[in-house]
Every structure is written in structure tokens, then in C-alpha cells.
Design a protein around this motif. Structure first.
Motif, PDB file in Angstrom:
ATOM      1  N   HIS B 215      19.509   6.907 -30.665  1.00  0.00           N
ATOM      2  CA  HIS B 215      18.645   6.698 -29.479  1.00  0.00           C
ATOM      3  C   HIS B 215      17.254   6.645 -30.087  1.00  0.00           C
ATOM      4  CE1 HIS B 215      21.669   8.770 -26.695  1.00  0.00           C
ATOM      5  NE2 HIS B 215      22.250   7.596 -27.039  1.00  0.00           N
ATOM      6  N   ALA B 216      16.940   6.796 -31.372  1.00  0.00           N
ATOM      7  CA  ALA B 216      15.589   7.172 -31.922  1.00  0.00           C
ATOM      8  C   ALA B 216      14.412   5.881 -31.390  1.00  0.00           C
ATOM      9  CB  ALA B 216      15.758   7.256 -33.612  1.00  0.00           C
ATOM     10  N   HIS B 217      15.100   4.720 -31.448  1.00  0.00           N
ATOM     11  CA  HIS B 217      14.206   3.591 -31.251  1.00  0.00           C
ATOM     12  C   HIS B 217      13.812   3.566 -29.846  1.00  0.00           C
ATOM     13  CE1 HIS B 217      13.460   2.066 -35.489  1.00  0.00           C
ATOM     14  NE2 HIS B 217      14.947   2.407 -35.768  1.00  0.00           N
ATOM     15  N   ARG B 218      14.440   4.406 -28.752  1.00  0.00           N
ATOM     16  CA  ARG B 218      13.910   4.378 -27.634  1.00  0.00           C
ATOM     17  C   ARG B 218      12.415   4.973 -27.776  1.00  0.00           C
ATOM     18  NH1 ARG B 218      18.696   7.348 -24.256  1.00  0.00           N
ATOM     19  NH2 ARG B 218      20.443   5.584 -24.854  1.00  0.00           N
ATOM     20  N   TYR B 219      12.184   5.788 -28.612  1.00  0.00           N
ATOM     21  CA  TYR B 219      11.164   6.730 -28.444  1.00  0.00           C
ATOM     22  C   TYR B 219      10.087   6.226 -29.552  1.00  0.00           C
ATOM     23  CZ  TYR B 219      14.403   9.387 -26.042  1.00  0.00           C
ATOM     24  OH  TYR B 219      15.501   9.926 -25.306  1.00  0.00           O
ATOM     25  N   THR B 220      10.412   5.651 -30.793  1.00  0.00           N
ATOM     26  CA  THR B 220       9.297   5.426 -31.828  1.00  0.00           C
ATOM     27  C   THR B 220       9.963   4.160 -32.522  1.00  0.00           C
ATOM     28  OG1 THR B 220       8.445   6.449 -33.599  1.00  0.00           O
ATOM     29  CG2 THR B 220      10.603   7.122 -33.192  1.00  0.00           C
ATOM     30  N   ASP B 221       8.959   3.727 -33.336  1.00  0.00           N
ATOM     31  CA  ASP B 221       9.347   2.591 -34.310  1.00  0.00           C
ATOM     32  C   ASP B 221       9.405   3.209 -35.551  1.00  0.00           C
ATOM     33  OD1 ASP B 221       8.836   0.688 -32.345  1.00  0.00           O
ATOM     34  OD2 ASP B 221       6.803   0.468 -32.784  1.00  0.00           O
ATOM     35  N   THR B 222       9.272   4.585 -35.862  1.00  0.00           N
ATOM     36  CA  THR B 222       9.139   5.277 -37.212  1.00  0.00           C
ATOM     37  C   THR B 222      10.041   6.354 -36.906  1.00  0.00           C
ATOM     38  OG1 THR B 222       6.966   6.167 -36.554  1.00  0.00           O
ATOM     39  CG2 THR B 222       6.864   3.994 -37.868  1.00  0.00           C
ATOM     40  N   PRO B 223      11.036   6.302 -36.810  1.00  0.00           N
ATOM     41  CA  PRO B 223      11.900   7.706 -36.703  1.00  0.00           C
ATOM     42  C   PRO B 223      12.132   8.180 -37.986  1.00  0.00           C
ATOM     43  CG  PRO B 223      13.412   5.782 -36.270  1.00  0.00           C
ATOM     44  CD  PRO B 223      11.918   5.045 -36.234  1.00  0.00           C
ATOM     45  N   ILE B 224      11.992   9.388 -38.108  1.00  0.00           N
ATOM     46  CA  ILE B 224      12.519  10.086 -39.439  1.00  0.00           C
ATOM     47  C   ILE B 224      13.801  10.779 -39.295  1.00  0.00           C
ATOM     48  CG2 ILE B 224      11.471  11.704 -41.071  1.00  0.00           C
ATOM     49  CD1 ILE B 224       9.908   9.220 -41.007  1.00  0.00           C
ATOM     50  N   TYR B 225      14.696  10.564 -40.194  1.00  0.00           N
ATOM     51  CA  TYR B 225      16.170  11.067 -39.872  1.00  0.00           C
ATOM     52  C   TYR B 225      16.072  12.281 -40.740  1.00  0.00           C
ATOM     53  CZ  TYR B 225      16.888   6.704 -38.165  1.00  0.00           C
ATOM     54  OH  TYR B 225      16.980   5.459 -37.201  1.00  0.00           O
ATOM     55  N   LEU B 226      16.657  13.488 -39.948  1.00  0.00           N
ATOM     56  CA  LEU B 226      17.076  14.751 -40.603  1.00  0.00           C
ATOM     57  C   LEU B 226      18.374  14.734 -41.357  1.00  0.00           C
ATOM     58  CD1 LEU B 226      15.927  17.531 -40.796  1.00  0.00           C
ATOM     59  CD2 LEU B 226      17.248  18.169 -38.652  1.00  0.00           C
ATOM     60  N   ARG B 227      18.240  14.504 -42.539  1.00  0.00           N
ATOM     61  CA  ARG B 227      19.735  14.098 -43.407  1.00  0.00           C
ATOM     62  C   ARG B 227      20.273  15.504 -43.513  1.00  0.00           C
ATOM     63  NH1 ARG B 227      19.316   9.458 -45.901  1.00  0.00           N
ATOM     64  NH2 ARG B 227      21.462   9.679 -46.382  1.00  0.00           N
ATOM     65  N   ALA B 228      19.670  16.525 -43.667  1.00  0.00           N
ATOM     66  CA  ALA B 228      20.350  17.853 -43.865  1.00  0.00           C
ATOM     67  C   ALA B 228      19.400  19.237 -43.312  1.00  0.00           C
ATOM     68  CB  ALA B 228      20.815  18.261 -45.178  1.00  0.00           C
ATOM     69  N   ALA B 229      19.849  20.128 -42.897  1.00  0.00           N
ATOM     70  CA  ALA B 229      19.201  21.315 -42.396  1.00  0.00           C
ATOM     71  C   ALA B 229      20.051  22.314 -42.585  1.00  0.00           C
ATOM     72  CB  ALA B 229      18.730  21.072 -41.152  1.00  0.00           C
ATOM     73  N   THR B 230      19.778  23.344 -43.527  1.00  0.00           N
ATOM     74  CA  THR B 230      20.519  24.458 -43.897  1.00  0.00           C
ATOM     75  C   THR B 230      19.924  26.032 -44.086  1.00  0.00           C
ATOM     76  OG1 THR B 230      20.080  24.296 -46.234  1.00  0.00           O
ATOM     77  CG2 THR B 230      22.043  23.068 -45.242  1.00  0.00           C
ATOM     78  N   VAL B 231      20.684  26.808 -43.611  1.00  0.00           N
ATOM     79  CA  VAL B 231      20.071  28.049 -43.632  1.00  0.00           C
ATOM     80  C   VAL B 231      21.156  29.124 -44.665  1.00  0.00           C
ATOM     81  CG1 VAL B 231      19.305  30.220 -42.534  1.00  0.00           C
ATOM     82  CG2 VAL B 231      18.959  27.994 -41.645  1.00  0.00           C
TER      83      VAL B 231
END
Lengths: 140, 380
Positions: B215-231
Motif C-alpha cells: 500500500h506504500a505508493h498510496r501515501y508516497t512516491d518514496t517509500p522506505i522499506y523496513l527490511r528488518a527490526a530486531t530487539v
């Protein structure tokens, strides 16, 4: 003036040859300091008291050049504060423990140097007792 | 399912008398919503992190009482990583399409303090003056310098880079460049770390709007993808803050564990990363974290720093917005500030401090008490 330990059960006191009191896990053998009633390695709750060696070597160190935030620190502050060394001393094959060092001069401290346990005055309490703590000093 | 960041917002970091933590949080959220082109009523869930604000979800009083699930989190200096990771995981569960992660804080000046017993430390540990985070950082870098041949000059160079980059960042707390000589000559706090080698607790907020990648392109032409998030939290044998003792056995710290897990999750390695934000609580922490996150071998920092490898125009720019050293550390917000900077850089919107060459992969890392780390990997 009575000399009282900073807390009961941390080191044998009074004593001419005080020793720190840790725990040894009955199941896996790990040694902790201070006493702890469960094992951080194997989760056993069978822990026995273990008197620790009085000598070891300096594993890491720094200096504390400003008075720590108070509370929880209860030692001298303001003009009465004297910078002190802090480090981890490895008691061979048993445990590494964090301790005050009698030496705070970076030129006089080096990793690997031999250290031994001493008991030092820390502060006076409201009853006029001298509160003492454990520390380590370079040997020789 | 992939997750995208489609909006970012920041309340400047520094000191703001009269502004509450919640107000700064609302400011950052409004900025992030505007950046994504959405309204607060479009947000379906939120995670909010703070140390000083006990209920970050109270920010809805300023934004709109829409009834969404708004979960408050706290994990020390890694708080924002928890908010970000949980927001991404919530999108992956599939029930929601758009959410927000926010962090906010408003600290008094001076070193953090707490009741040692709440960290599983005995009271005497605090009474004797050992419950001091800066002392741990001094000890860790002092040992690291001994083991791996790092000089005090390198620490000063790293701190100087932080202030220099901060001077290019209008949102930074410390915006005055300091020379290596000034940094080395400032008061010694915990050998070998001087006052200007440390960050300060301060105030600020940051937020990110996340959505399902498709859905990212509904909001922006420059989405940045969160490829990983860890704790990750510490394992037995890691050398960690607030440790009255350590076992003889030694093991890698939680940063190494969080980093490896993030690379695995993203299918991206350190050699692919083009811009980095590291936890520089002090200049030594940045030096150590370069190796712990796989960007160099232990000891290589000495030459790489001298060669200016980590400058904005260097081989691998690190802490381009000035890091914690120039921004200070509002604990709840700090990690989302890192994400804010990476998103700006990957979009090519970082103005005077823009990394050249259109970087495509960015990396963030947090570390703090009592041995908790968070990593994220982002890409265009």
C-alpha cells in the motif's frame, strides 16, 4: 567507633582476612557474586555459599571522577568527594566482580595486574559508626 | 509481508522549557502524519515509547480520542526499537494497514539514576557509587582500547565528527563544532572518556508512520522499506552495564545478537549497508559498535577513523545527523531519530549533510541498560 560493613553477607566481617561471599550453583557449578538464590545459567535454585579467593587480576578498569548521583550513592560528595578507581577483578577460574580500587591514577593501573582484597572506610553513618566496604589494591 | 515507512516526523532535540513530553510527541506525530499525507483518524494502531512519560498513549488527548489500540513500551535506550519492531510485527499480523511508532522524552540534565534493586542489583551496589552508566562505558572502551589498540585521539576524532555533523542538523541539540583538542581537554568523567565525549540526556520526540508495503505508493512516491527490526537482551557472559559480577565465560553482547538476526531477516549483509546510525552514548561506544555490527574488524577503527571513512562523504557515513553526541538522548525517541535520519538520507532529503551517491541501504542500532539492543535495516 565501630566498623560496620556496608551490608551484611557481602564479605566475612569482622575478620583479619576477610573474604567475599558468593554463591555456587549445585547443578552447573557457576559462581556468582554477591550471593544469589537462583542460577543465571541453568535456573537451578540450589545455590550454596562460597567464600571467594582474596587475590585475582585486573580484568577491566576506569575511574569515577565525579560524585555518582545520590541517591543511590551515599558516599562523600561535594568538596569531600575523592575520585576513585573502579574495575572488574577476576578471581582465577571463579568469577569476575566489580569493585572499588584503592588506586585512581590511570598511570598506576593496567589490565592484568595482580590485585588483593582489602576492607576500607567508606563513610560514617548516623550512629557514628564507620561504614567499611571491600576494595582491591594492586599487589606489590 | 513487507513493511514500509511512509511518513516521518521529529520534534527537535534539546531543551524546551514549558513544553511537555506529550506535547513534543504530538508535534512529532503531526509531522509524520503530514509527511505521509494522512490524518490521525487514519491511524489504526500505535506503539509509544518513553522513560519519563508514564503513559505515552495520553498523547491522544492532543490528537483525537479515536479509540485505537495504543501500546506503551519501555526498554531503556532501546525503547524506540521496541516500538518500531512491534509496529512492524503488528502490520505483519494482517489485521491493520496503517500504524505509527512514536517516542518522546523529557529528561533532567545529568547522568541517569534509579533504584539498583529494580535492575536486580543489591542496594549496596548503588550506595557504593557503582550504579553509574557512564562508568560502565568508560570501563568497556578502556578495555577495548587495551585489547585492540585504539587511541584516545580516535575517541576525540569520533566525538568531533558528531559535533561537526550536528552543526549541519537544524534539529540537533549541540550545533557547535568542537576541536579534538577541546574534547580531550574537557573534564575527565570516567577514564578515558571526557565530558565532551559523552552525550547528554535531553528532550525531544520522533515518529514514523508504517504501512503494508503493497500500500506504500498510496501515501508516497518514496517509500522506505523496513527490511528488518530486531530487539535482543543480553546472554550470560556478555559484558554489560549494572553487573556486580560477570562469569568467567565470555560471550558477544546483545548488539551482536540483534545485528546478526537483522542481517538474517533482511537478507542483507554489512557489506551492502551504505549509511549507518549507531548508539554513540559516548565516542567509545561508536567505535565498539562499528565492529559489533559487522562494519569492520576489532581494531580497524583506528585507521578507518584516521582515514575519515565514517564522515558524511566517507566510505561508510556514520551518525550523519550528529548521533547521540550532538542530539542528546531523549531515551524514548532516540531510535526513531535514527530512523528519521536514515529515511531522509535514503530519500535524498538531508540537505547540507546529504550523503553523496544515492545510498539505498541504511542501518540503525541502539544499546542500553541493562543490556538491551535494537537494530533496524531500511532500504529504498
Amino acid at each position: 567507633m565501630a566498623r560496620v560493613p556496608v551490608a551484611e553477607g557481602v564479605f566475612t566481617w569482622p575478620s583479619d582476612e576477610p573474604q567475599l561471599i558468593g554463591s555456587r550453583c549445585n547443578q552447573c557449578g557457576i559462581v556468582t557474586f554477591p550471593r544469589q538464590d537462583s542460577c543465571p545459567r541453568c535456573a537451578s535454585t540450589e545455590m550454596d555459599d562460597q567464600l571467594l579467593p582474596r587475590r585475582g587480576w585486573l580484568w577491566a578498569w576506569t575511574t569515577q571522577e565525579f560524585p555518582p548521583p545520590s541517591p543511590p550513592y551515599t558516599g562523600p560528595t561535594g568538596d569531600a568527594f575523592v575520585p576513585f578507581g573502579v574495575g572488574y577483578v577476576e578471581l582465577d577460574g571463579e568469577v569476575k566482580l566489580e569493585t572499588r580500587l584503592t588506586e585512581a591514577d590511570p598511570e598506576a593501573l593496567s589490565i592484568g595486574m595482580e590485585m588483593e582484597l582489602v576492607v576500607l572506610p567508606f563513610r560514617s553513618d548516623d550512629d557514628g559508626n564507620e561504614v567499611v566496604t571491600f576494595a582491591f589494591r594492586p599487589v606489590g | 509481508m513487507d513493511v514500509a515507512i511512509v511518513g516521518i516526523g521529529l520534534h527537535p532535540f534539546g531543551r524546551f522549557p514549558g513544553a511537555s513530553g506529550i506535547e513534543m510527541g504530538a508535534f512529532a506525530i503531526r509531522r509524520a502524519l503530514a509527511d505521509a499525507g494522512v490524518e490521525w483518524r487514519d491511524v489504526q494502531f500505535a506503539f509509544g515509547g518513553s522513560y519519563e512519560v508514564d503513559n505515552p498513549d495520553a498523547v491522544v488527548a492532543l490528537l483525537g480520542l479515536t479509540g485505537i489500540p495504543f501500546t506503551d513500551v519501555y526498554n531503556g535506550c532501546a525503547t524506540a526499537a521496541s516500538a518500531l519492531t512491534l509496529a512492524a510485527d503488528t502490520l505483519r499480523l494482517g489485521d491493520h494497514d496503517l500504524g505509527i511508532a512514536v517516542g518522546m522524552d523529557k529528561h533532567l540534565p545529568g547522568a541517569f539514576s534509579a533504584d539498583p534493586r529494580n535492575y536486580a542489583c543489591p542496594s549496596w551496589y548503588g550506595e557504593l557509587g557503582y550504579f553509574v552508566t557512564t562508568k560502565f562505558f568508560g570501563m568497556k572502551i578502556n578495555k577495548y582500547m587495551h585489547d585492540h589498540g585504539i587511541s584516545r585521539s580516535t575517541l576525540a576524532k569520533v566525538a568531533a565528527k558528531g559535533y561537526r555533523n550536528g552543526a549541519l542538523n537544524p534539529n540537533a541539540f549541540r550545533r557547535k563544532p568542537l576541536s579534538e583538542e577541546e574534547i580531550l581537554a574537557s573534564p575527565m568523567l570516567n577514564y578515558p572518556l571526557t565530558q565532551y565525549m559523552f552525550c547528554s540526556p535531553d528532550e525531544g520526540a520522533a515518529a514514523a508512520v508504517l504501512c503494508r508495503a503493497e500500500h506504500a505508493h498510496r501515501y508516497t512516491d518514496t517509500p522506505i522499506y523496513l527490511r528488518a527490526a530486531t530487539v535482543r537482551t543480553r546472554r550470560l557472559g556478555a559484558f554489560e552495564v549494572h553487573s556486580p559480577w560477570l562469569p568467567i565465560e565470555e560471550t558477544a553482547g546483545p548488539t551482536v545478537d540483534a545485528s546478526r538476526a537483522a542481517y538474517e531477516m533482511a537478507g542483507i549483509g554489512p557489506e551492502d549497508v551504505e549509511i549507518v546510525q549507531l548508539q554513540d552514548t559516548d565516542a567509545g561506544a561508536e567505535v565498539i559498535h562499528l565492529a559489533e555490527n559487522g562494519f569492520c574488524a576489532d581494531g580497524e577503527q583506528e585507521k578507518l577513523v584516521a582515514d575519515r571513512a565514517f564522515e558524511v562523504d566517507g566510505r561508510l557515513p556514520v551518525n550523519t545527523d550528529g548521533g547521540l553526541i550532538a542530539n542528546g538522548e531523549p531515551i524514548g525517541a532516540s531510535g526513531l531519530r535514527q530512523v528519521h535520519e536514515i529515511v531522509l538520507q535514503l530519500r535524498g532529503q538531508a540537505r547540507e549533510r546529504q550523503v553523496p551517491g544515492n545510498p539505498k541501504v541504511g542501518y540503525t542500532q541502539l544499546y542500553g541498560a541493562p543490556g538491551t539492543a535494537g537494530v533496524s535495516i531500511l532500504s529504498v
